[in-house]
Design an enzyme around this catalytic site. Structure first.
Site, mmCIF file in Angstrom:
data_model
loop_
_atom_site.group_PDB
_atom_site.id
_atom_site.type_symbol
_atom_site.label_atom_id
_atom_site.label_comp_id
_atom_site.label_asym_id
_atom_site.label_seq_id
_atom_site.Cartn_x
_atom_site.Cartn_y
_atom_site.Cartn_z
ATOM 1 N N SER A 50 0.894 -1.301 -0.095
ATOM 2 C CA SER A 50 0.094 -0.037 0.082
ATOM 3 C C SER A 50 0.817 1.134 -0.057
ATOM 4 O O SER A 50 2.043 1.104 0.392
ATOM 5 C CB SER A 50 -0.991 -0.050 1.177
ATOM 6 O OG SER A 50 -0.178 0.393 2.467
ATOM 7 N N ASP A 82 -0.146 -1.015 -4.547
ATOM 8 C CA ASP A 82 -1.687 -1.119 -4.678
ATOM 9 C C ASP A 82 -2.172 0.274 -4.576
ATOM 10 O O ASP A 82 -1.387 1.406 -4.492
ATOM 11 C CB ASP A 82 -2.027 -1.697 -3.246
ATOM 12 C CG ASP A 82 -3.384 -2.259 -3.382
ATOM 13 O OD1 ASP A 82 -3.999 -2.444 -4.121
ATOM 14 O OD2 ASP A 82 -3.935 -2.690 -2.191
ATOM 15 N N GLU A 134 -8.317 1.559 -12.646
ATOM 16 C CA GLU A 134 -9.633 1.472 -11.789
ATOM 17 C C GLU A 134 -10.469 2.600 -12.326
ATOM 18 O O GLU A 134 -9.945 4.027 -12.138
ATOM 19 C CB GLU A 134 -9.198 1.454 -10.383
ATOM 20 C CG GLU A 134 -10.546 1.338 -9.535
ATOM 21 C CD GLU A 134 -10.011 1.228 -8.019
ATOM 22 O OE1 GLU A 134 -8.617 0.934 -7.593
ATOM 23 O OE2 GLU A 134 -10.748 1.417 -7.077
ATOM 24 N N HIS A 179 -13.243 -3.746 0.374
ATOM 25 C CA HIS A 179 -12.093 -4.043 1.142
ATOM 26 C C HIS A 179 -12.729 -4.230 2.498
ATOM 27 O O HIS A 179 -13.585 -3.722 3.067
ATOM 28 C CB HIS A 179 -11.274 -2.780 1.196
ATOM 29 C CG HIS A 179 -10.603 -2.461 -0.236
ATOM 30 N ND1 HIS A 179 -10.539 -1.315 -0.710
ATOM 31 C CD2 HIS A 179 -9.990 -3.380 -0.903
ATOM 32 C CE1 HIS A 179 -9.808 -1.381 -1.791
ATOM 33 N NE2 HIS A 179 -9.658 -2.669 -1.968
ATOM 34 N N GLY A 208 -10.648 -6.870 -2.551
ATOM 35 C CA GLY A 208 -11.611 -7.475 -1.405
ATOM 36 C C GLY A 208 -11.486 -8.919 -1.163
ATOM 37 O O GLY A 208 -12.815 -9.436 -1.093
ATOM 38 N N THR A 210 -10.501 -10.810 1.120
ATOM 39 C CA THR A 210 -10.701 -11.398 2.525
ATOM 40 C C THR A 210 -12.369 -11.675 2.598
ATOM 41 O O THR A 210 -13.206 -10.744 2.834
ATOM 42 C CB THR A 210 -10.095 -10.331 3.599
ATOM 43 O OG1 THR A 210 -8.880 -10.216 3.329
ATOM 44 C CG2 THR A 210 -10.570 -10.985 5.152
ATOM 45 N N THR A 232 -6.654 -7.820 4.350
ATOM 46 C CA THR A 232 -7.002 -7.865 5.769
ATOM 47 C C THR A 232 -6.688 -8.963 6.296
ATOM 48 O O THR A 232 -6.485 -9.110 7.664
ATOM 49 C CB THR A 232 -8.703 -7.622 5.607
ATOM 50 O OG1 THR A 232 -8.784 -6.405 5.125
ATOM 51 C CG2 THR A 232 -9.179 -7.690 7.059
HETATM 52 P P1 13P Z 1 -8.905 -6.956 1.511
HETATM 53 O O1 13P Z 1 -8.304 -6.236 2.634
HETATM 54 O O2 13P Z 1 -10.743 -7.187 1.756
HETATM 55 O O3 13P Z 1 -8.339 -8.456 1.580
HETATM 56 O O4 13P Z 1 -8.785 -6.618 0.122
HETATM 57 C C1 13P Z 1 -7.512 -6.389 -0.142
HETATM 58 C C2 13P Z 1 -7.511 -5.493 -1.344
HETATM 59 O O5 13P Z 1 -8.589 -5.645 -2.376
HETATM 60 C C3 13P Z 1 -6.184 -4.693 -1.478
HETATM 61 O O6 13P Z 1 -6.364 -3.624 -2.853
#
Ligand code: 13P
Length: 284
Positions: A50, A82, A134, A179, A208, A210, A232
């Site tokens: 990130s 990211d 995006e 996310h 997203g 997780t 996450t």
């Molecule tokens: P999570 O945090 O839901 O795993 O998503 C990760 C993500 O999409 C990072 O860009």
């Protein structure tokens, strides 16, 4: 193995239809654990970072650490930035020789996003670096970036035009994932993935990850969302790993034992995702 380009990793995954985990690392321990999981399962892997972590550690240190650690395993690995709305951070990562960046211009108007993404692609491609694009905000805030409520989804023809006119290497569409942790069962727009891939056969990105079920992963990967983002769950595993080790060993003060135990937990979770995504055994 020397670092491999994002383009090569995604082309193989898209062609053979398996998912490649893109794991958000936060330090040397998590980077090493994710690479060890890839080695254990013989998976290609994306080490993802990130902007917040880049600001904390520095783009150069992360890239040098990645080159050294990736060189110690014998599976393809690539380094990706990211969600980044900040062109300066993108330029820094490009200058430092990262492999891939996500230019997140989802807060801009369609026209501005298109124009700026084109510029980022021109810069990145001149250095052989891939760009993830995006258009719509993915619901949820991650490391300070994102939109808590998500935004409108653009029409299919505009999404396709964005892909074609920018020349992005992969596209992260809004498909109902978010996310962070899901509060209920997410309503996933599987058809949107198929429609985009049918019209513009290019790897899509699943944000997203997780909390999604194995069945949802399998369905989305089969339809072409082959870059699968996980952040996450790694953070939870890391924090819980510290908590449980310290609770079980209240008089242990050897940091290497503590860090070793946590690293093992992170590796196990990452390896499990790799098996679920179908990347296990796919490393050449
Ligand atoms: P999570 O945090 O839901 O795993 O998503 C990760 C993500 O999409 C990072 O860009």
């Amino acid at each position: 193995m020397p670092v491999v380009s994002m383009q090569d990793i995604l082309a193989d995954a898209f062609g053979r239809r398996y998912g490649v985990g893109a794991f958000n690392i936060v330090n040397d321990l998590t980077m090493e654990a994710v690479l060890a999981a890839a080695q254990e399962t013989r998976s290609p892997v994306i080490v993802q970072v990130s902007v917040k972590t880049v600001r904390q550690m520095g783009a150069r240190l992360i890239r040098l650490m990645f080159a050294e650690m990736a060189g110690r395993v014998s599976v393809p690995a690539t380094l990706h930035l990211d969600h980044c709305p900040d062109r300066k951070v993108i330029e820094e990562c490009v200058a430092e020789g990262w492999n891939s960046v996500l230019f997140d211009a989802s807060k801009l108007t369609y026209a501005d996003n298109l124009a700026q993404t084109r510029e980022v692609v021109a810069l990145a491609h001149a250095h052989g670096i891939a760009v993830e694009g995006e258009l719509e905000a993915i619901t949820g805030v991650e490391d300070g970036i994102g939109d808590r409520y998500g935004g409108p989804v653009v029409a299919l023809d505009l999404a396709l035009r964005f892909m074609r006119e920018t020349g992005i290497d992969s596209f992260a569409p809004a498909i109902g994932t978010a996310h962070g942790l899901y509060k209920g069962t997410p309503k996933i727009d599987f058809e949107r993935v198929s429609e985009i891939v049918a019209a513009e056969p290019r790897p899509l990105v699943l944000h997203g990850g997780t909390g999604l079920s194995d069945a949802v992963f399998h369905e989305l990967i089969a339809r072409g969302a082959v870059k699968v983002n996980i952040s996450t769950q790694l953070k939870i595993t890391l924090a819980d790993g510290f908590r449980s080790y310290l609770a079980a060993h209240p008089t242990e003060y050897d940091p290497l034992k503590l860090l070793g135990a946590v690293r093992k937990d992170v590796q196990a979770v990452a390896a499990n995702f790799m098996r679920t995504f179908g990347s296990a055994g796919k490393a050449a």
